[in-house]
Design a protein around this motif. Structure first.
Motif: not given
Length: 459
Positions: A133-145
Motif C-alpha cells: 500500500a505504501l509503495w503504490i501511493v508513492t508511485l502515484v505521487n511520483i506521477r506528480g501533484v
C-alpha cells in the motif's frame, strides 16, 4: 517548487480542503476508538481539549500562510522566524513525523483489510500488505501533484460517506449508561486527559497540510487559511461524534480488543452489511491518508533541499515536478519503521507509531505557535504588527501550551525515542554546512593565493 509547476497552479480550495480533511480523517478516526477504550469516556474530554488546541493551531497556520508564502509549511515558517538551524531542526522533525505517520497509516490499513482477510493483518503477510500500500501511493505521487490531488479528492468523498451514515444512525442507538463511570481506570484525571489528548492529536495531524505545497496552490494567501480552518472544523466535529457513537453502542473491552473497532460498531447497528461498508470505507480512507501524507513527505524535504537546508539530491524533481528522490527516501524510512515494529500486536504497534509521529509533529507546532510574534518583533518593517496584538498573543499562548501539554501526555518512552530521532539530524546539518562552505572556502583560498607574491617574485 520545480519550474514546471510554477506556471501552472494545480491545487485550488476544494483540493486543499480535501488534502486537510483527507490527511486528518484517516486511520485515526477508524482505529483510535480501540486505543482510547482503555481510558473510557474521559477520552471525550481529551477529544474536546485537542479540538480546541487544533483550532488554535489551524488559525496560526492560516495566518502564517499569508505572511510566508513558501513551500515547506512549518519548516518555511520556522526558518523565517527563528533562522536556518531552527528551520533545519523543524524540517527534520516534521519529516520524521510524516514518514513515521505513513507507517502508522499503513498499519491501520492492514487492520481493516484484515476484517475481510484475517491473514492480511498478521505476521509476514501483514508486513507485505502494508508495504505494498505504501509503495503504490508513492508511485502515484511520483506521477506528480496533480494526480495526487485527484486521488485525494475522490478518497476524501468516499471516506466521509460511511462515517456520516454511522453518526446519523448511531446517535439514536447510543446508551447513556455506557458513559458512566467517566474514568473507569481510576487514573489521575489530568494525566488521563493529557494521555488522551496526545493520542487524539494523531487524528489532527495534517491540519497544516495545505500550507506545505504552497508553491502548487492557486491564490495561497486566501486558499490555504480557508482550507485549513474548514478542514479542521469538519474533522473535529466528526471525530467527537464518531467516538460518542462507538463508546455508546459497544463495550470498552470489545472496542479495545478489536483491530477494526468502527466495523464492530457498524455490525451492531446494521449487521454484517454495516461492518462491511465501514471496513471498505476505512480501507479507502487509510489509502487516501497514505496518499496525502506521502505527498507531504516528499514536499517537506524537497522544499528544504531547495533552500540548501537538506542534502541537494532531495531537491531534484522529475519532468512532472514530482520530488522523486525525496519520495523514495521517505518511503524507505517508512518501510523500515513498519518492519521494526511488527513484533508488537497491531493495536500496540499502531499506538506506539502514532505517538512517535505525534511527538515529532508537536516540536514544529511549538515553534510555529510563536513564529508570528517573532516576525513582528524582529522585522516590523516587512511584517507590520496588527493594531490589536493582544488577541494574537492569546492565540499563540493557547497553541504553545496545548502542544507542550500533548508532549507531556505522549509518555516517557515516546519522548525518549522522539528526542533521539531529532538529535540524530545534527550530523546531517553539520555535513550540509560543510559541503555548502567548501566552494566558498576554496574560492577564498584561491583569491588569497593570487594576491600573495610567489617565492620567485620576492627574490
Amino acid at each position: 517548487m520545480a519550474s514546471s509547476s510554477s506556471t501552472s497552479k494545480r491545487l485550488g480550495l476544494v483540493a486543499c480542503t480535501a488534502l486537510v480533511v483527507g490527511n486528518m480523517i484517516g486511520s485515526g478516526v477508524f482505529l483510535l476508538p480501540a486505543s482510547l477504550a482503555a481510558y473510557g469516556p474521559i477520552a471525550l474530554i481529551g477529544w474536546i481539549v485537542t479540538a480546541i488546541g487544533a483550532m488554535a493551531l489551524a488559525i496560526v497556520f492560516g495566518r502564517l500562510a499569508r505572511l510566508v508564502q513558501k513551500t515547506g509549511g512549518p519548516y518555511a515558517y520556522t526558518r523565517a522566524g527563528f533562522g536556518e538551524f531552527a528551520g533545519f531542526l523543524i524540517a527534520w522533525g516534521y519529516w520524521i513525523a510524516l514518514w513515521a505517520g505513513n507507517a502508522g497509516v499503513a498499519v491501520a490499513f492492514t487492520g481493516y483489510l484484515g476484517h475481510f482477510v484475517p491473514a492480511a493483518a498478521q505476521g509476514a503477510t501483514g508486513l507485505a500488505v502494508a508495504l505494498a500500500a505504501l509503495w503504490i501511493v508513492t508511485l502515484v505521487n511520483i506521477r506528480g501533484v496533480g494526480t495526487a490531488g485527484i486521488v485525494q479528492v475522490v478518497t476524501t468523498v468516499l471516506k466521509l460517506l460511511p462515517l456520516l451514515a454511522l453518526v446519523l444512525v448511531g446517535l439514536a442507538a447510543v446508551e447513556p449508561s455506557r458513559f458512566t463511570p467517566l474514568n473507569p481506570g481510576g487514573m489521575d484525571p489530568l494525566a488521563a486527559i493529557a494521555a488522551c489528548s496526545a493520542l487524539t492529536l494523531w487524528a489532527f495531524l495534517g491540519l497544516e497540510s495545505a500550507t506545505v505545497p504552497a508553491g502548487e496552490v492557486d491564490n495561497p494567501g486566501r486558499t490555504i487559511p480557508l482550507a485549513t480552518v474548514l478542514g479542521t472544523s469538519l474533522a473535529a466535529a466528526l471525530y467527537i461524534l464518531v467516538t460518542i457513537v462507538a463508546f455508546g453502542t459497544v463495550s470498552l473491552s470489545e472496542l479495545g480488543g478489536s483491530t477494526a473497532p468502527l466495523a464492530l460498531v457498524a455490525e451492531r447497528l446494521w449487521g454484517p452489511v454495516g461492518g462491511f461498508a465501514i471496513a471498505v470505507g476505512a480501507i479507502v480512507s487509510t489509502f487516501g491518508t497514505l496518499n496525502g501524507f506521502t505527498l507531504l513527505a516528499g514536499q517537506v524535504p524537497f522544499g528544504a533541499a531547495r533552500d540548501g537546508t537538506f542534502p541537494a539530491f532531495l531537491g531534484e524533481s522529475s519532468a512532472s515536478g514530482a520530488p522523486v528522490n525525496a519520495l523514495i527516501v521517505s518511503g524507505l524510512l517508512s518501510s523500515a519503521l513498519i518492519a521494526m515494529s511488527m513484533s508488537r500486536d497491531l493495536v500496540d504497534q499502531f499506538t506506539f507509531i502514532i505517538l512517535l509521529a505525534t511527538l515529532t509533529s508537536l516540536v514544529p507546532y511549538i515553534f510555529c505557535a510563536l513564529v508570528e510574534l517573532v516576525l513582528y518583533a524582529t522585522d516590523p518593517t516587512r511584517y507590520r504588527p496588527p493594531d490589536r496584538i493582544g488577541g494574537l498573543i492569546v492565540l499563540a499562548t493557547i497553541a504553545f501550551l496545548f502542544s507542550l501539554g500533548a508532549i507531556y501526555g505522549a509518555g516517557a518512552e515516546v519522548v525518549f525515542w522522539g528526542f533521539l530521532l531529532l538529535v540524530a539530524g545534527l550530523p546531517v546539518f553539520v555535513w550540509i554546512k560543510r559541503h555548502a562552505l567548501a566552494p566558498r572556502r576554496a574560492e577564498q583560498l584561491g583569491a588569497a593565493g593570487a594576491a600573495s607574491p610567489s617565492l620567485k617574485e620576492t627574490q
